[in-house]
Design a protein around this motif. Structure first.
Motif, PDB file in Angstrom:
ATOM      1  N   PRO A  21     -17.889  12.416  -7.924  1.00  0.00           N
ATOM      2  CA  PRO A  21     -17.465  11.422  -8.910  1.00  0.00           C
ATOM      3  C   PRO A  21     -16.221  10.650  -8.455  1.00  0.00           C
ATOM      4  CG  PRO A  21     -17.942  13.508  -9.984  1.00  0.00           C
ATOM      5  CD  PRO A  21     -17.953  13.770  -8.498  1.00  0.00           C
ATOM      6  N   VAL A  22     -16.306   9.345  -8.534  1.00  0.00           N
ATOM      7  CA  VAL A  22     -15.191   8.456  -8.211  1.00  0.00           C
ATOM      8  C   VAL A  22     -15.161   7.360  -9.275  1.00  0.00           C
ATOM      9  CG1 VAL A  22     -14.221   6.821  -6.533  1.00  0.00           C
ATOM     10  CG2 VAL A  22     -15.455   8.852  -5.712  1.00  0.00           C
ATOM     11  N   TYR A  23     -13.995   7.112  -9.825  1.00  0.00           N
ATOM     12  CA  TYR A  23     -13.797   5.950 -10.688  1.00  0.00           C
ATOM     13  C   TYR A  23     -12.877   5.004  -9.946  1.00  0.00           C
ATOM     14  CZ  TYR A  23     -16.332   7.208 -14.838  1.00  0.00           C
ATOM     15  OH  TYR A  23     -17.340   7.480 -15.727  1.00  0.00           O
ATOM     16  N   ARG A  24     -13.200   3.710  -9.975  1.00  0.00           N
ATOM     17  CA  ARG A  24     -12.509   2.689  -9.180  1.00  0.00           C
ATOM     18  C   ARG A  24     -12.003   1.578 -10.082  1.00  0.00           C
ATOM     19  NH1 ARG A  24     -16.212   1.237  -4.632  1.00  0.00           N
ATOM     20  NH2 ARG A  24     -15.112   3.000  -3.722  1.00  0.00           N
ATOM     21  N   PHE A  25     -10.839   1.041  -9.720  1.00  0.00           N
ATOM     22  CA  PHE A  25     -10.327  -0.155 -10.377  1.00  0.00           C
ATOM     23  C   PHE A  25      -9.495  -0.943  -9.383  1.00  0.00           C
ATOM     24  CE2 PHE A  25      -7.051   2.987 -11.110  1.00  0.00           C
ATOM     25  CZ  PHE A  25      -5.851   2.293 -11.036  1.00  0.00           C
ATOM     26  N   THR A  26      -9.227  -2.180  -9.726  1.00  0.00           N
ATOM     27  CA  THR A  26      -8.459  -3.078  -8.865  1.00  0.00           C
ATOM     28  C   THR A  26      -7.155  -3.451  -9.541  1.00  0.00           C
ATOM     29  OG1 THR A  26     -10.498  -3.970  -7.934  1.00  0.00           O
ATOM     30  CG2 THR A  26      -8.523  -5.301  -7.643  1.00  0.00           C
ATOM     31  N   GLN A  40      -3.916  -7.606  -3.626  1.00  0.00           N
ATOM     32  CA  GLN A  40      -4.942  -6.955  -4.434  1.00  0.00           C
ATOM     33  C   GLN A  40      -5.194  -5.590  -3.815  1.00  0.00           C
ATOM     34  OE1 GLN A  40      -8.445  -9.178  -5.838  1.00  0.00           O
ATOM     35  NE2 GLN A  40      -9.639  -7.732  -4.614  1.00  0.00           N
ATOM     36  N   LEU A  41      -5.157  -4.540  -4.623  1.00  0.00           N
ATOM     37  CA  LEU A  41      -5.350  -3.174  -4.160  1.00  0.00           C
ATOM     38  C   LEU A  41      -6.498  -2.537  -4.932  1.00  0.00           C
ATOM     39  CD1 LEU A  41      -1.600  -2.133  -4.359  1.00  0.00           C
ATOM     40  CD2 LEU A  41      -2.837  -2.734  -2.276  1.00  0.00           C
ATOM     41  N   THR A  42      -7.287  -1.742  -4.251  1.00  0.00           N
ATOM     42  CA  THR A  42      -8.329  -0.962  -4.906  1.00  0.00           C
ATOM     43  C   THR A  42      -7.857   0.480  -4.992  1.00  0.00           C
ATOM     44  OG1 THR A  42     -10.096  -2.420  -4.176  1.00  0.00           O
ATOM     45  CG2 THR A  42     -10.722  -0.166  -4.717  1.00  0.00           C
ATOM     46  N   VAL A  43      -8.046   1.080  -6.159  1.00  0.00           N
ATOM     47  CA  VAL A  43      -7.648   2.466  -6.390  1.00  0.00           C
ATOM     48  C   VAL A  43      -8.898   3.256  -6.748  1.00  0.00           C
ATOM     49  CG1 VAL A  43      -6.201   4.020  -7.754  1.00  0.00           C
ATOM     50  CG2 VAL A  43      -5.400   1.694  -7.246  1.00  0.00           C
ATOM     51  N   TYR A  53      -6.189  10.514  -5.035  1.00  0.00           N
ATOM     52  CA  TYR A  53      -6.340   9.060  -5.136  1.00  0.00           C
ATOM     53  C   TYR A  53      -6.471   8.483  -3.742  1.00  0.00           C
ATOM     54  CZ  TYR A  53      -4.656   9.290  -9.959  1.00  0.00           C
ATOM     55  OH  TYR A  53      -4.507   9.558 -11.300  1.00  0.00           O
ATOM     56  N   ARG A  54      -7.338   7.519  -3.616  1.00  0.00           N
ATOM     57  CA  ARG A  54      -7.417   6.700  -2.404  1.00  0.00           C
ATOM     58  C   ARG A  54      -7.049   5.285  -2.834  1.00  0.00           C
ATOM     59  NH1 ARG A  54     -12.377   4.196   0.794  1.00  0.00           N
ATOM     60  NH2 ARG A  54     -11.185   3.403   2.543  1.00  0.00           N
ATOM     61  N   LEU A  55      -6.134   4.679  -2.111  1.00  0.00           N
ATOM     62  CA  LEU A  55      -5.653   3.345  -2.454  1.00  0.00           C
ATOM     63  C   LEU A  55      -5.599   2.510  -1.177  1.00  0.00           C
ATOM     64  CD1 LEU A  55      -2.803   2.461  -4.786  1.00  0.00           C
ATOM     65  CD2 LEU A  55      -2.853   1.476  -2.524  1.00  0.00           C
ATOM     66  N   TYR A  56      -6.151   1.300  -1.233  1.00  0.00           N
ATOM     67  CA  TYR A  56      -6.181   0.453  -0.040  1.00  0.00           C
ATOM     68  C   TYR A  56      -6.179  -1.014  -0.448  1.00  0.00           C
ATOM     69  CZ  TYR A  56     -11.110   0.943  -1.308  1.00  0.00           C
ATOM     70  OH  TYR A  56     -12.298   0.985  -2.004  1.00  0.00           O
ATOM     71  N   GLY A  57      -5.590  -1.829   0.416  1.00  0.00           N
ATOM     72  CA  GLY A  57      -5.548  -3.263   0.162  1.00  0.00           C
ATOM     73  C   GLY A  57      -6.919  -3.886   0.336  1.00  0.00           C
ATOM     74  N   THR A  58      -7.248  -4.821  -0.571  1.00  0.00           N
ATOM     75  CA  THR A  58      -8.543  -5.501  -0.494  1.00  0.00           C
ATOM     76  C   THR A  58      -8.375  -7.012  -0.623  1.00  0.00           C
ATOM     77  OG1 THR A  58      -8.837  -4.963  -2.846  1.00  0.00           O
ATOM     78  CG2 THR A  58      -9.980  -3.573  -1.263  1.00  0.00           C
ATOM     79  N   GLY A  59      -7.247  -7.503  -0.135  1.00  0.00           N
ATOM     80  CA  GLY A  59      -7.061  -8.950  -0.128  1.00  0.00           C
ATOM     81  C   GLY A  59      -5.890  -9.393  -0.959  1.00  0.00           C
ATOM     82  N   GLY A  60      -5.990 -10.623  -1.407  1.00  0.00           N
ATOM     83  CA  GLY A  60      -4.917 -11.236  -2.176  1.00  0.00           C
ATOM     84  C   GLY A  60      -4.460 -12.511  -1.507  1.00  0.00           C
ATOM     85  N   GLU A  68       0.839  -1.199   0.000  1.00  0.00           N
ATOM     86  CA  GLU A  68       0.000   0.000   0.000  1.00  0.00           C
ATOM     87  C   GLU A  68       0.875   1.251   0.000  1.00  0.00           C
ATOM     88  OE1 GLU A  68      -4.023  -1.359   2.391  1.00  0.00           O
ATOM     89  OE2 GLU A  68      -2.219  -0.898   3.550  1.00  0.00           O
ATOM     90  N   GLY A  69       1.846   1.286   0.895  1.00  0.00           N
ATOM     91  CA  GLY A  69       2.753   2.427   0.962  1.00  0.00           C
ATOM     92  C   GLY A  69       3.550   2.609  -0.321  1.00  0.00           C
ATOM     93  N   ASP A  70       4.024   1.492  -0.884  1.00  0.00           N
ATOM     94  CA  ASP A  70       4.765   1.565  -2.149  1.00  0.00           C
ATOM     95  C   ASP A  70       3.884   2.136  -3.255  1.00  0.00           C
ATOM     96  OD1 ASP A  70       6.896   0.352  -0.830  1.00  0.00           O
ATOM     97  OD2 ASP A  70       6.533  -1.627  -1.720  1.00  0.00           O
ATOM     98  N   ALA A  71       2.661   1.661  -3.345  1.00  0.00           N
ATOM     99  CA  ALA A  71       1.750   2.098  -4.410  1.00  0.00           C
ATOM    100  C   ALA A  71       1.329   3.556  -4.219  1.00  0.00           C
ATOM    101  CB  ALA A  71       0.535   1.187  -4.462  1.00  0.00           C
TER     102      ALA A  71
END
Length: 130
Positions: A106-111, A53-56, A35-42, A7-10
């Motif tokens: 407005p927010v656009y999200r991807f993994t 797996q990270l969500t952005v 940007y908001r970025l957080y881990g969502t598993g993996g 997360e920190g690296d990204a």
């Protein structure tokens, strides 16, 4: 072996690449674009290979700007040009519209899914005279 703080690296990668705020949480006060970025598993593949797996989320005051930010960030992760040296195979989903439910911002999200190699632990020398 030790896995890095993906997360920190990204987050650092996004800030350096786009010069926009990026964090785990929605900042307060909230900037117009970030940007908001957080881990969502993996999965952990083994002692040397992690598969996080990270969500952005790309937040902006305008739909088109949020979409462009998400597209740009997605392509940056896919073409990381050695800026994330421990990251191996990287995959990213297509961005989709996911406005903030409270404010309709407005927010656009991807993994992003990656294979990240662990690093060797630093060993501490034994104290002298012991």
């Amino acid at each position: 072996m030790r896995f890095s703080d993906v997360e920190g690296d990204a987050i650092g990668f996004l800030v350096a690449r786009f010069e926009l705020p990026a964090s785990l949480r929605v900042p307060s006060p909230r900037p117009p674009e970030f940007y908001r970025l957080y881990g969502t598993g993996g999965d952990t593949m083994n002692r040397a290979l992690d598969a996080p797996q990270l969500t952005v989320d790309a937040w902006a005051e305008d739909d088109e700007v949020a979409r462009r930010m998400a597209d740009d960030a997605r392509m940056a992760f896919l073409d990381r040009r050695g800026e994330l040296p421990l990251w191996r195979r990287v995959e990213a989903t297509s961005p989709y519209f996911a406005p903030d439910p409270e404010t309709e911002t407005p927010v656009y999200r991807f993994t992003v899914r990656a294979r990240v190699r662990a690093t060797r632990r630093q060993t501490t020398p034994a104290p002298a005279g012991g």
